[in-house]
Write a protein that holds these residues in place. Structure first.
Motif, PDB file in Angstrom:
ATOM      1  N   ALA A   1     -23.469  18.336  23.060  1.00 30.59           N
ATOM      2  CA  ALA A   1     -22.059  18.123  23.416  1.00 30.59           C
ATOM      3  C   ALA A   1     -21.720  16.636  23.427  1.00 30.59           C
ATOM      4  O   ALA A   1     -20.662  16.231  22.936  1.00 30.59           O
TER       5      ALA A   1
ATOM      6  N   LYS B   1     -17.852  15.835  22.866  1.00 29.90           N
ATOM      7  CA  LYS B   1     -17.108  16.871  23.584  1.00 29.90           C
ATOM      8  C   LYS B   1     -17.372  16.653  25.077  1.00 29.90           C
ATOM      9  O   LYS B   1     -18.204  17.307  25.683  1.00 29.90           O
TER      10      LYS B   1
ATOM     11  N   GLU C   1     -16.798  19.578  27.607  1.00 31.24           N
ATOM     12  CA  GLU C   1     -17.903  20.530  27.535  1.00 31.24           C
ATOM     13  C   GLU C   1     -19.143  19.955  28.236  1.00 31.24           C
ATOM     14  O   GLU C   1     -19.860  20.676  28.942  1.00 31.24           O
TER      15      GLU C   1
ATOM     16  N   GLN D   1     -18.802  20.388  31.919  1.00 32.60           N
ATOM     17  CA  GLN D   1     -19.062  21.784  32.280  1.00 32.60           C
ATOM     18  C   GLN D   1     -20.570  22.061  32.331  1.00 32.60           C
ATOM     19  O   GLN D   1     -21.054  22.749  33.222  1.00 32.60           O
TER      20      GLN D   1
END
Length: 93
Positions: free
Chosen positions: A55, A60, A63, A66
Motif C-alpha cells: 500500500a 495508497k 489503505e 487502515q
C-alpha cells in the motif's frame, strides 16, 4: 515457627483457591498457549506488513492507515484470546 508472611499466604490460599500454586502440567500448557499465540501473532504481522508495504509503495495512504489499524486490532484480539484460554487452564476447565 512461621513468619507473618507465611501465615498471611496460608490464609490467602484458603480464602482464594485460584491463588494456589500451579501444577507443572498447567505450567506446560500455559507455555504452549503462549508459543501458539506468538506464532499466530507473528503470522498476522508478517502478512499485514507485506500488505502495508504494498500500500505504501502504491502511495495508497488511506489503505495503509487502515492496515495499521488492523494490525493494532489483530494484536489486541489475539492477546485477549490468549489470556482467555490461559485463564480457562488456570481454572482447570
Amino acid at each position: 515457627m512461621k513468619s507473618a508472611y507465611e501465615l498471611a499466604m496460608e490464609r490467602l490460599a484458603k480464602s482464594d483457591p485460584a491463588a494456589a500454586p500451579i501444577s507443572a502440567e498447567k505450567k506446560a500448557r500455559l507455555g504452549e498457549i503462549d508459543r501458539v499465540y506468538q506464532g499466530k501473532l507473528a503470522e498476522r504481522e508478517i502478512f499485514l506488513k507485506q500488505q502495508l508495504g504494498t500500500a505504501l509503495g502504491a502511495q495508497k495512504f488511506d489503505e495503509a492507515d487502515q492496515i495499521r489499524k488492523q494490525m493494532v486490532s489483530e494484536r489486541a484480539r489475539l492477546e485477549e484470546e490468549r489470556e482467555e484460554e490461559k485463564e480457562r487452564v488456570r481454572r482447570g476447565k
